[in-house]
Design a protein around this motif. Structure first.
Motif, PDB file in Angstrom:
ATOM      1  N   ILE A 107       0.763  -1.278  -0.001  1.00 50.33           N
ATOM      2  CA  ILE A 107      -0.187  -0.248   0.147  1.00 50.33           C
ATOM      3  C   ILE A 107       0.758   1.153  -0.011  1.00 50.33           C
ATOM      4  CG2 ILE A 107      -1.726   1.227   1.186  1.00 50.33           C
ATOM      5  CD1 ILE A 107      -2.677  -1.155   2.318  1.00 50.33           C
ATOM      6  N   MET A 111       1.323   4.133  -2.834  1.00 51.59           N
ATOM      7  CA  MET A 111       1.112   5.323  -2.714  1.00 51.59           C
ATOM      8  C   MET A 111       2.366   6.299  -2.973  1.00 51.59           C
ATOM      9  SD  MET A 111      -1.182   5.653   0.874  1.00 51.59           S
ATOM     10  CE  MET A 111      -1.026   7.341   1.026  1.00 51.59           C
ATOM     11  N   LEU A 114       2.464   6.724  -6.782  1.00 50.30           N
ATOM     12  CA  LEU A 114       1.344   7.605  -7.328  1.00 50.30           C
ATOM     13  C   LEU A 114       1.467   9.089  -6.916  1.00 50.30           C
ATOM     14  CD1 LEU A 114      -1.569   5.256  -7.084  1.00 50.30           C
ATOM     15  CD2 LEU A 114      -0.648   5.981  -9.366  1.00 50.30           C
ATOM     16  N   TYR A 164      -7.827   5.148 -11.157  1.00 50.07           N
ATOM     17  CA  TYR A 164      -8.172   4.150 -10.906  1.00 50.07           C
ATOM     18  C   TYR A 164      -8.680   2.958 -11.914  1.00 50.07           C
ATOM     19  CZ  TYR A 164     -10.262   0.356  -8.231  1.00 50.07           C
ATOM     20  OH  TYR A 164     -10.869  -0.886  -7.459  1.00 50.07           O
ATOM     21  N   ARG A 168      -7.227  -0.303 -13.068  1.00 45.58           N
ATOM     22  CA  ARG A 168      -7.828  -1.572 -13.112  1.00 45.58           C
ATOM     23  C   ARG A 168      -7.979  -2.283 -14.332  1.00 45.58           C
ATOM     24  NH1 ARG A 168      -9.245  -3.760  -8.113  1.00 45.58           N
ATOM     25  NH2 ARG A 168     -10.965  -5.120  -9.023  1.00 45.58           N
ATOM     26  N   TYR A 172      -4.648  -4.015 -12.415  1.00 40.98           N
ATOM     27  CA  TYR A 172      -4.102  -3.513 -10.931  1.00 40.98           C
ATOM     28  C   TYR A 172      -5.089  -4.074  -9.766  1.00 40.98           C
ATOM     29  CZ  TYR A 172      -2.962  -0.502  -7.028  1.00 40.98           C
ATOM     30  OH  TYR A 172      -2.556  -0.156  -5.813  1.00 40.98           O
ATOM     31  N   GLY A 173      -4.632  -4.454  -8.724  1.00 39.94           N
ATOM     32  CA  GLY A 173      -5.560  -5.118  -7.725  1.00 39.94           C
ATOM     33  C   GLY A 173      -5.694  -6.490  -7.650  1.00 39.94           C
TER      34      GLY A 173
ATOM     35  N   LEU B  24       1.789   2.582  12.050  1.00 38.28           N
ATOM     36  CA  LEU B  24       1.235   2.414  10.667  1.00 38.28           C
ATOM     37  C   LEU B  24       0.813   1.189  10.227  1.00 38.28           C
ATOM     38  CD1 LEU B  24       4.435   4.232   8.509  1.00 38.28           C
ATOM     39  CD2 LEU B  24       1.700   4.427   8.121  1.00 38.28           C
ATOM     40  N   LEU B  28      -2.466   0.151   8.664  1.00 39.31           N
ATOM     41  CA  LEU B  28      -2.768  -0.282   7.372  1.00 39.31           C
ATOM     42  C   LEU B  28      -3.624  -1.718   7.465  1.00 39.31           C
ATOM     43  CD1 LEU B  28       1.223  -0.096   6.106  1.00 39.31           C
ATOM     44  CD2 LEU B  28      -0.988   1.130   5.156  1.00 39.31           C
ATOM     45  N   ILE B  31      -6.980  -0.540   7.283  1.00 35.64           N
ATOM     46  CA  ILE B  31      -7.311  -0.047   5.883  1.00 35.64           C
ATOM     47  C   ILE B  31      -7.895  -1.392   5.254  1.00 35.64           C
ATOM     48  CG2 ILE B  31      -6.380   0.614   3.613  1.00 35.64           C
ATOM     49  CD1 ILE B  31      -4.823   2.928   5.296  1.00 35.64           C
ATOM     50  N   GLN B  32      -6.907  -2.533   5.448  1.00 36.25           N
ATOM     51  CA  GLN B  32      -7.400  -3.746   4.786  1.00 36.25           C
ATOM     52  C   GLN B  32      -8.639  -4.144   5.114  1.00 36.25           C
ATOM     53  OE1 GLN B  32      -5.575  -5.649   2.491  1.00 36.25           O
ATOM     54  NE2 GLN B  32      -3.322  -5.291   2.706  1.00 36.25           N
ATOM     55  N   ASP B  38      -9.262  -5.674  -0.216  1.00 34.19           N
ATOM     56  CA  ASP B  38      -8.983  -4.946  -1.561  1.00 34.19           C
ATOM     57  C   ASP B  38      -8.851  -3.524  -1.234  1.00 34.19           C
ATOM     58  OD1 ASP B  38      -8.237  -4.380  -4.025  1.00 34.19           O
ATOM     59  OD2 ASP B  38     -10.165  -4.350  -4.842  1.00 34.19           O
ATOM     60  N   PRO B  39      -7.587  -3.085  -0.728  1.00 32.63           N
ATOM     61  CA  PRO B  39      -7.504  -1.536  -0.732  1.00 32.63           C
ATOM     62  C   PRO B  39      -6.994  -0.773  -1.912  1.00 32.63           C
ATOM     63  CG  PRO B  39      -5.252  -2.504   0.061  1.00 32.63           C
ATOM     64  CD  PRO B  39      -6.297  -3.627  -0.414  1.00 32.63           C
ATOM     65  N   SER B  40      -7.011  -1.487  -2.979  1.00 31.93           N
ATOM     66  CA  SER B  40      -6.894  -0.836  -4.179  1.00 31.93           C
ATOM     67  C   SER B  40      -7.550   0.385  -4.710  1.00 31.93           C
ATOM     68  CB  SER B  40      -6.583  -1.766  -5.289  1.00 31.93           C
ATOM     69  OG  SER B  40      -7.774  -2.284  -5.755  1.00 31.93           O
ATOM     70  N   ARG B  41      -8.987   0.288  -4.383  1.00 35.00           N
ATOM     71  CA  ARG B  41      -9.732   1.536  -4.712  1.00 35.00           C
ATOM     72  C   ARG B  41      -9.305   2.745  -3.968  1.00 35.00           C
ATOM     73  NH1 ARG B  41     -14.582   2.888  -6.826  1.00 35.00           N
ATOM     74  NH2 ARG B  41     -14.720   0.765  -7.823  1.00 35.00           N
ATOM     75  N   ILE B  43      -6.165   3.759  -2.765  1.00 34.32           N
ATOM     76  CA  ILE B  43      -5.029   4.060  -3.055  1.00 34.32           C
ATOM     77  C   ILE B  43      -4.648   5.046  -3.773  1.00 34.32           C
ATOM     78  CG2 ILE B  43      -2.592   3.163  -3.687  1.00 34.32           C
ATOM     79  CD1 ILE B  43      -3.129   0.587  -2.604  1.00 34.32           C
ATOM     80  N   TRP B  83      -6.898   7.084   6.162  1.00 35.71           N
ATOM     81  CA  TRP B  83      -5.708   7.291   5.100  1.00 35.71           C
ATOM     82  C   TRP B  83      -4.679   8.331   5.858  1.00 35.71           C
ATOM     83  CZ3 TRP B  83      -4.432   3.872   1.475  1.00 35.71           C
ATOM     84  CH2 TRP B  83      -5.476   2.910   0.968  1.00 35.71           C
TER      85      TRP B  83
END
Lengths: 208, 211
Positions: A107, A111, A114, A164, A168, A172-173, B24, B28, B31-32, B38-41, B43, B83
């Motif tokens: 994560i 971050m 990006l 995002y 995707r 990604y993900g 941290l 984290l 967040i998970q 799926d934290p990808s949204r 990030i 976050w």
């Protein structure tokens, strides 16, 4: 730079931050300057990096005697120089790749990449908005900073939705394996050398 | 207002790194959990907002007769929610790498200096909003902004003076702390005003951004 050098420089930074005597600190300062010279980075960059953190040190002569101030300055200049060699002599994604192999959070790595990438895009957006205000006869001050800041937040959120969606589409993900953590003989040798330097400095510090 | 490398002793920066690392990792994990694995949204949004705050806080805003640059950690706490801490850590690391503001050994302490008041400010804002509703939004945002900077100033100078303990006499230490806190009072008001202004702007333009 290989992972042995990166870890070795990290160890040297940690050792340097614990030194107190001017003899060991001047040795460390010499080593850090030698490494910087070998890294091929421009000297102007080093002096630029030294400039900002020197500001708090400029206040200290009013609080501290010179004999206490000099070790602080030497330690700080050495650590900044070593950090610069460790982080600037290769692209950030390469450094992050090594850190990911060592178990660094995915994560935070995503971050970091990006944020670093879009910092420049948002900076351009900011300059455009600021120029637009000035061209309309406005002045850059607190009353104009607030809507600019608000617009920047809105723009960054809208852009993050597009980013995002694009990420995707590129997969990604999805779960993916981590690169195997392999240490070559050369990397171990390099790490051993830096460990020896760190231990030497600590022994000297204890002996003095 | 970042501690540079070499100024504070290892007795302070090693626990600083330890506490930040622990906080941290808990953060984290949360967040998970909240993103159901799926934290990808979240990030990209967190990263771009971090970039926006990082950028805005590095810009000098003219406030006659001088110019200031805002910290905006209270605003980060209000908008970023869960976050906040990763965003502050990433922002401070990039500042240390790209501009030499702060340092690597002191990254843990600097994260605590900015992060503790930011998370508290965000919590106060959300709790206040839950209790008082929309009526007090501007006031709550002002409090959060001022609290973010005020807390950071107290922690920063507290740590600096703690690291100089024994080398500076107690009288001048107390005087320095009082003077520095007083000098930051107008900046706290300014930070509060900007935070309130941005929150009110967002309420009109994109209310969904204010949690």
């Amino acid at each position: 730079m290989n992972q042995g050098t990166l870890l070795g420089l990290g160890i040297l930074i940690l050792v340097g931050a614990t030194l107190h005597h001017w003899q060991t600190l001047s040795l460390l300062f010499g080593i850090s300057l030698g490494l910087y010279s070998r890294s091929g980075l421009p000297w102007a960059l080093l002096f630029r990096r030294w400039r900002y953190p020197l500001i708090p040190l400029a206040v200290l002569p009013f609080l501290l005697p010179w004999e206490s101030l000099l070790p602080i300055a030497a330690r700080f200049l050495s650590v900044v120089t070593l950090a610069l060699v460790a982080l600037e002599s290769q692209p950030l994604p390469v450094t992050l790749g090594i850190l990911r192999r060592w178990g660094f959070s995915g994560i935070l790595a995503d971050m970091l990449l990006l944020t670093y990438r879009y910092l420049f895009v948002l900076h351009q957006d900011w300059q455009q908005m600021q120029r637009a205000i000035l061209l309309r006869g406005g002045r850059f001050a607190i009353p104009t900073f607030i809507p600019l800041m608000g617009s920047l937040v809105v723009r960054s959120v809208e852009q993050s939705e597009r980013v995002y969606a694009a990420m995707r589409l590129r997969g990604y993900g999805q779960p993916m394996g981590r690169d195997p953590q392999v240490w070559t003989g050369r990397e171990c040798l390099v790490l051993g050398r830096w460990l020896a330097v760190g231990l030497g400095l600590w022994t000297l510090e204890g002996w003095i | 207002m970042h501690l540079p490398d070499g100024l504070v002793t290892p007795i302070l920066w090693i626990p600083g790194w330890g506490m930040t690392g622990l906080w941290l990792s808990v953060n984290l994990g949360q967040i998970q959990q909240t993103s159901h694995g799926d934290p990808s949204r979240g990030i990209p949004k967190a990263a771009l907002l971090t970039a926006a705050f990082f950028l805005a806080s590095s810009i000098h805003v003219p406030v006659p007769p001088a110019s200031v640059h805002l910290v905006l950690n209270g605003l980060m706490g209000v908008i970023l929610g869960i976050w906040t801490l990763p965003a502050i850590w990433v922002g401070l690391l990039l500042q240390a790498i790209t501009f030499g503001h702060g340092g690597l050994t002191t990254l843990g302490l600097n994260t605590l200096i900015m992060g503790i008041p930011a998370v508290l400010a965000g919590w106060v804002f959300r709790q206040g909003r839950r209790l008082g509703g929309e009526r007090w939004l501007a006031g709550l945002a002002f409090t959060a902004g001022a609290m973010g900077l005020g807390g950071a100033v107290l922690l920063f100078w507290g740590i600096v003076l703690l690291s100089l303990l024994g080398t500076v006499n107690a009288g001048s230490e107390r005087l320095a702390l009082q003077g520095l806190v007083l000098a930051h009072l107008p900046l706290m008001v300014l930070e509060g005003l900007v935070t309130a202004g941005v929150v009110m702007f967002l309420r009109q333009v994109r209310p969904g951004l204010i949690p």
